[in-house]
Structures are given as C-alpha cells and as structure tokens.
Design a protein around this motif. Structure first.
Motif, short mmCIF file in Angstrom:
data_model
loop_
_atom_site.label_atom_id
_atom_site.label_comp_id
_atom_site.label_asym_id
_atom_site.label_seq_id
_atom_site.Cartn_x
_atom_site.Cartn_y
_atom_site.Cartn_z
N ASN A 10 0.85 -1.19 0.00
CA ASN A 10 0.00 0.00 0.00
C ASN A 10 0.89 1.24 0.00
O ASN A 10 1.65 1.47 0.93
CB ASN A 10 -0.92 0.03 1.22
N ASN A 11 0.78 2.02 -1.07
CA ASN A 11 1.57 3.26 -1.16
C ASN A 11 0.78 4.47 -0.67
O ASN A 11 1.19 5.61 -0.90
CB ASN A 11 2.05 3.48 -2.59
N ILE A 13 -2.69 4.56 -1.30
CA ILE A 13 -3.89 4.61 -2.13
C ILE A 13 -5.12 4.08 -1.39
O ILE A 13 -6.25 4.47 -1.68
CB ILE A 13 -3.66 3.83 -3.45
N LEU A 16 -9.82 3.78 0.01
CA LEU A 16 -10.36 4.57 -1.09
C LEU A 16 -11.18 5.73 -0.54
O LEU A 16 -11.86 5.59 0.48
CB LEU A 16 -11.26 3.68 -1.97
N ASP A 90 -10.58 7.40 -11.17
CA ASP A 90 -9.58 7.89 -10.22
C ASP A 90 -8.72 6.73 -9.73
O ASP A 90 -7.51 6.86 -9.58
CB ASP A 90 -10.27 8.56 -9.02
N VAL A 91 -9.36 5.59 -9.47
CA VAL A 91 -8.66 4.39 -9.02
C VAL A 91 -9.30 3.18 -9.70
O VAL A 91 -10.52 3.10 -9.83
CB VAL A 91 -8.73 4.21 -7.49
N ASN A 129 -3.35 4.08 -16.37
CA ASN A 129 -3.72 4.56 -15.03
C ASN A 129 -2.81 3.88 -14.01
O ASN A 129 -2.82 2.65 -13.88
CB ASN A 129 -5.19 4.23 -14.74
N ASN A 131 -2.98 4.33 -10.77
CA ASN A 131 -3.67 4.16 -9.49
C ASN A 131 -4.45 2.85 -9.51
O ASN A 131 -5.66 2.82 -9.74
CB ASN A 131 -4.61 5.33 -9.22
N VAL A 133 -5.31 -0.88 -7.63
CA VAL A 133 -5.35 -1.75 -6.45
C VAL A 133 -5.70 -3.15 -6.94
O VAL A 133 -6.61 -3.32 -7.77
CB VAL A 133 -6.41 -1.28 -5.44
N GLY A 151 -0.60 0.30 -6.79
CA GLY A 151 -0.66 1.08 -5.57
C GLY A 151 -0.86 0.26 -4.32
O GLY A 151 -0.40 0.62 -3.24
#
Length: 229
Positions: A10-11, A13, A16, A90-91, A129, A131, A133, A151
């Motif tokens: 986990n960086n 991100i 949520l 966005d993610v 993208n 971003n 997970v 991320g």
C-alpha cells in the motif's frame, strides 16, 4: 472475514476515498471465489460480492468484466473496454485470483502464476492509469510480476459468504486488514525448496528438502522473498 485479510502492499492509495470515481475490473468483483474447490464447499444462504455491496452503499463505482472468474481466457475486446474505462477512473480495483480449474483439491498446481489473462490486463491498465489496487482471491501463494507497480495489493484468500461486505469495508477503511500471512510468498517458483524434486516420477515424490520447508528454507539460505511468513 475482514480480520483475516492481509494488506501486502500500500503506497497510500488505500483506503479509497468515498467520493472518488472507482472502476472495479474482473468478474471476481461480482462472482467472488470463496471457500475453495471440492469438498470445502457448502450451500450458503447468500454470497455477497464487492460490486453489489458498493452499489448498496452508494459508492461511485463502475464495472468492467475484462476476464471470467472460472478460467484463463483473454478476450481482447473485453480487455480493451476495461482499459478505456480505466482511463477515466480515479482508481482501478482489479479483482484477480485463481479459478477452480487451476487450484482445487485432487490435483497439484503446475506453477505459481496467476492466469495469463489477468496479468495481461493489469499490465495494460497500468499503461493508462497508475492508481491500481489488486484484490486477490486465492488459496495459496501466487507470483506478482506487477507488485511494485500497483498502488496496493489486498490478499483476501478464500473468504466465506460475507466476502463481498468484508472486501468493501477493507477497501473503504471501515475495517482494518489486520491478518498475517501463514506462509511465505517467494519471488518465483524456482525459489521454492521443492522445485528440483516436485512431481517426482509421476507416481512417487521424495521430500528431499527434509525439515527445510517454507520459511525454514528461506531463512536458512538468507533468501529474499516477496512476502515473509
């Protein structure tokens, strides 16, 4: 179930943001792999999935199938459609894992890879993208060739009938992924202590590694691993 999950990467991100535009990719978002294959299955009263739970909670979530939950099958059209949607999100949360045809009781896995279609999809999404997970549904360690590029990696293992609610709570910070790995994830299958003897002659396999199984082997050799026991 949320207490058993392990946050491998986990960086920042996760969790949520509730107002973020999220894209769920992979059929496991709607058809989660749970309990495992074979005799471990029971008749559940209801099995939840992350996408439906997100809709019930009014999350800003879209969905793209991209690949099926029951086999390794790449559909270029579905992958392209998922990548196009990923450009606007966005993610992107990719629900990856091992289908029963690869991991089940009664036979051994041939390698430690995720289905090729899933790795291909993740690589293609990362091009548009960053971003990303990855949520994993699997019963044993897998190799993550993209683990340092995404991320976050959330290891759900094989949950029960409430796996959808648990996954949603973990992704959005309503629960803490406080589980611990019960096994070592090696960097590659060649690093495993049984690599040279596994499979034997097709009838008999010798456990030549002796007591140096799992973490004992990696610790004795002072060998780097992806994720430690």
């Amino acid at each position: 179930e949320s207490e058993c999950a392990v946050l491998l990467e986990n960086n920042g991100i996760l969790p949520l943001k509730k107002d973020a535009k999220i894209l769920y990719v992979g059929e496991y978002a709607k058809v989660p792999r749970y309990q495992g294959g074979g005799s471990s299955h029971i008749q559940c009263s209801r099995v939840s999935n992350a996408f439906d739970v997100a809709l019930e909670k009014n999350r800003s979530v879209d969905y793209a199938k991209a690949f099926p939950a029951d086999r390794d099958l790449a559909d270029d059209g579905e992958i392209k459609a998922a990548v196009e949607k990923a450009k606007c999100a966005d993610v992107v949360v990719v629900f990856a894992g091992l289908p029963d045809v690869i991991e089940c009781e009664g036979f051994d896995r041939k390698n430690m890879d995720l289905p090729a279609c899933q790795n291909k999809l993740i690589e293609e999404i990362l091009k548009v993208n960053r971003n990303v997970v990855v949520v994993l549904h699997n019963g044993a360690p897998v190799v993550h060739p993209w683990r340092k590029d995404v991320g976050a990696v959330l290891e759900m293992y094989l949950g029960g009938q409430g796996v959808g609610e648990a996954t949603d709570m973990l992704l959005y910070g309503e629960a803490n992924p406080c589980g611990h790995l019960a096994e070592t994830f090696p960097l590659r299958v060649e690093d495993t202590p049984c690599y040279l003897s596994f499979g034997g002659d097709g009838i008999t396999t010798k456990y030549d590694e002796g007591i140096y199984v799992g973490y004992r082997y990696y610790e004795k050799k002072n060998m780097p691993v992806a994720y430690a026991f």
